[in-house]
Scaffold this active site. Sequence first.
Site, PDB file in Angstrom:
ATOM      1  N   GLU A   1     -11.689   5.618   5.141  1.00  0.00           N
ATOM      2  CA  GLU A   1     -11.145   6.444   6.227  1.00  0.00           C
ATOM      3  C   GLU A   1     -12.153   6.574   7.360  1.00  0.00           C
ATOM      4  O   GLU A   1     -11.783   6.566   8.537  1.00  0.00           O
ATOM      5  CB  GLU A   1     -10.728   7.819   5.708  1.00  0.00           C
TER       6      GLU A   1
ATOM      7  N   TYR B   1       0.840  -1.205   0.000  1.00  0.00           N
ATOM      8  CA  TYR B   1       0.000   0.000   0.000  1.00  0.00           C
ATOM      9  C   TYR B   1       0.873   1.252   0.000  1.00  0.00           C
ATOM     10  O   TYR B   1       0.656   2.188  -0.783  1.00  0.00           O
ATOM     11  CB  TYR B   1      -0.928  -0.028   1.217  1.00  0.00           C
TER      12      TYR B   1
ATOM     13  N   TRP C   1      -5.517   0.971  10.621  1.00  0.00           N
ATOM     14  CA  TRP C   1      -5.642   0.965   9.170  1.00  0.00           C
ATOM     15  C   TRP C   1      -5.401  -0.442   8.625  1.00  0.00           C
ATOM     16  O   TRP C   1      -5.955  -0.826   7.601  1.00  0.00           O
ATOM     17  CB  TRP C   1      -4.672   1.976   8.557  1.00  0.00           C
TER      18      TRP C   1
END
Length: 193
Positions: free
Chosen positions: A49, A27, A57
């Site tokens: 988000e 990522y 995350w």
Amino acid sequence: MSDAVTSAEDGLARCPWGVDPEIYRDYHDSEWGRPVRGDDELFERVTLEAFQSGLSWLIILRKRESFRAAFDGFRIAKVAEYTDADAQRLMEDAGIVRNRLKIAATIANAKAAAELASDGGLSNLVWSFAPERRERPKRLADIAAVTPESTALSKALKKRGFRFVGPTTAYAMMQAVGMVDDHLADCHVPERD
């Protein structure tokens, strides 16, 4: 002094959070901080988000494909038509984060995003808050969690009916979609154009 670290596997300097596990490294190296445009693409980022708020995350990244499947590829037009039955279906989907408030917010956000189509769309609105380009930070401590631009973006989104888009969440999205380049100065990822 930089906070960048070198990955033992390939010898490349990365932002510390982007070293391990591999899903973070992928990522970090190929997506985070790269410009993203397009209403559905930005709707996905706003949604992820929002779901990340209060969580790691890493959880969201690991569930990302399940989120895409559950929310019809984050197609705004489709999600904006969701009913209470769809919300219940999502609450029963173990592949995503099952949070009633965040699911309701995603549906409301899709409706709000759909209404933006006549005003140039979500992408135009979000990118209108991009700050001036600046030098990359040298240390993690140099990276803000909230900026005047993220605060203004948050207010603009909330004014249009979006939920779970506070200034910190807005800034995290700005970083993720390349509105700001917060890769550390020593990071191997090339600076954006």
